[in-house]
Design an enzyme around this catalytic site. Structure first.
Site, PDB file in Angstrom:
ATOM      1  CG  ASP A 162       1.467  -1.908   2.119  1.00  6.85           C
ATOM      2  OD1 ASP A 162       2.471  -1.313   2.542  1.00  6.85           O
ATOM      3  OD2 ASP A 162       0.857  -2.786   2.768  1.00  6.85           O
TER       4      ASP A 162
HETATM    5  C1  LIG Z   1       5.793  -7.387   3.082  1.00 11.79           C
HETATM    6  S1  LIG Z   1       4.744  -6.404   4.062  1.00 11.79           S
HETATM    7  C2  LIG Z   1       4.462  -5.009   3.094  1.00 11.79           C
HETATM    8  C3  LIG Z   1       4.019  -3.793   3.866  1.00 11.79           C
HETATM    9  O1  LIG Z   1       2.864  -3.978   4.741  1.00 11.79           O
HETATM   10  C4  LIG Z   1       3.043  -3.172   5.924  1.00 11.79           C
HETATM   11  O2  LIG Z   1       1.900  -2.402   6.258  1.00 11.79           O
HETATM   12  P1  LIG Z   1       0.936  -2.865   7.490  1.00 11.79           P
HETATM   13  O3  LIG Z   1       1.830  -3.236   8.641  1.00 11.79           O
HETATM   14  O4  LIG Z   1       0.073  -1.635   7.761  1.00 11.79           O
HETATM   15  O5  LIG Z   1       0.123  -4.023   6.952  1.00 11.79           O
HETATM   16  C5  LIG Z   1       4.179  -2.238   5.574  1.00 11.79           C
HETATM   17  O6  LIG Z   1       3.747  -1.172   4.745  1.00 11.79           O
HETATM   18  C6  LIG Z   1       5.052  -3.203   4.794  1.00 11.79           C
HETATM   19  O7  LIG Z   1       6.103  -2.572   4.110  1.00 11.79           O
END
Ligand SMILES: CSC[C@H]1O[C@H](OP(=O)(O)O)[C@H](O)[C@@H]1O
Length: 338
Positions: A226
């Site tokens: 992220d």
């Molecule tokens: C390519 S997605 C990157 C990242 O986003 C996800 O978090 P969330 O589902 O809370 O938006 C997850 O950390 C992924 O690795």
């Protein structure tokens, strides 16, 4: 006719405004760092196409991007896109009228889709080649966390893009995907993508990850990101940090797969990353059904930070695979600080 007990379906929801997108991002109907930025900006394009902003579209664009960026604090992508798009819009406004500016900004936003997919395919290929270069065996076994595929990006995915590339090369023996409590991106989304495309995958609980590393001949752990900061520390879905510790213990290379749009050189280390804490209900219920004692206190950080020292395989970007210590030099000139 046999009883159909469960129908697992794909549903699409129309987002007609910036506010619709803000709410979808906030409640995680839209999630995944790249997808958040792309959907957020596309919602702005929808309103601009309808003439939003009148004679002063720049102000509307600035206020909309600021609002969208406030939906979730940890992923850098929306904030980065907002800064870059704002810079573009202000430059364009110097020589274009309001209608021309709106169309120019819409074109910039629509280009994000193709750029993201192109980046992800490069990440997939660089990551696959790097992993394969380290092993003599014909096929490899990967462990991944959360969802980093087409349902988190504009398509193909980051860490799951590496899995897709290995599968396309017929070099993937199996991918183990963690269910990723409490929001279950792994069981609901990654498993869905793998089954839909015939990728050999096994779902495990988060608590099985270390045992899987010991028993299942895992070649590499590959996760998304992220926010990757200047020294390579990486914020990713909660549970990533303990995967990195377990991988270190088992001598398994640990990779982060992330486009440069998920990198933030303005922050020196992971200590500077804001970690989103989400509602308790995500832990205490599933689809509204209570699964914990009423009244229990909850801590629900949505992310954790993996220190760069534990990212032993490298950081896989669309520019190549780099050690954390090489990242800043590799990205400098392509990325400016936020
Ligand atoms: C390519 S997605 C990157 C990242 O986003 C996800 O978090 P969330 O589902 O809370 O938006 C997850 O950390 C992924 O690795």
């Amino acid at each position: 006719m046999t009883l159909e007990a469960i129908r697992y379906r794909t549903a699409y929801e129309e987002l007609r405004s910036v506010q619709d997108a803000f709410e979808a991002i906030k409640c995680m109907k839209v999630r995944g760092a790249p997808a958040i930025a792309i959907v957020g900006c596309l919602s702005l394009a929808v309103e601009l196409r309808a003439g939003a902003g009148g004679d002063d579209p720049v102000t509307f664009i600035r206020e909309s991007l600021c609002h969208l960026t406030s939906a979730r604090p940890t992923a850098v992508n929306m904030g980065r896109a907002a800064r870059e798009l704002m810079e573009f819009a202000e430059n364009e406004s110097m020589e274009k009228n309001s209608e021309q500016l709106r169309e120019s900004v819409i074109a910039w936003i629509e280009d994000m889709l193709e750029r993201d997919v192109n980046d992800n395919r490069k990440i997939g290929n660089y990551g696959a080649q790097h992993i394969l270069s380290g092993v003599p065996r014909a096929s490899v076994t990967i462990l991944t966390h959360c969802n980093t595929g087409s349902l988190a990006t504009a398509g193909y995915g980051t860490a799951l893009g590496v899995v897709r590339s290995l599968h396309a090369l017929s070099r993937l023996k199996r991918v183990y995907c963690t269910e990723t409590r409490p929001y279950n991106q792994g069981s609901r989304l990654t498993a869905y993508e793998a089954v839909a495309e015939g990728i050999p995958a096994t779902l495990i609980t988060d608590s099985m990850a270390a045992l899987t590393m010991r028993e299942m001949d895992i070649t590499a752990v590959v996760v998304g990101a992220d926010r990757v900061v200047a020294n390579g520390d990486t914020a990713n879905k909660v549970g990533t940090y303990q995967l990195a510790i377990a991988a270190k213990h088992h001598g398994i290379p640990f990779y982060v797969a992330a486009p440069s749009t998920s990198c933030d050189l303005s922050l020196e280390s992971g200590r500077d990353i804001i970690i989103e804490v989400r509602p308790s209900e995500e832990l205490t219920s599933i689809n509204g059904v209570p699964i914990a004692a009423p009244g229990i206190e909850v801590w629900n950080p949505a992310f954790d930070v993996t220190p760069h020292q534990l990212i032993t395989g490298g950081i896989i970007t669309e520019l190549g695979v780099f050690l954390p210590s090489e990242l800043q030099a590799a990205l400098t000139g392509r990325l400016t600080a936020l």
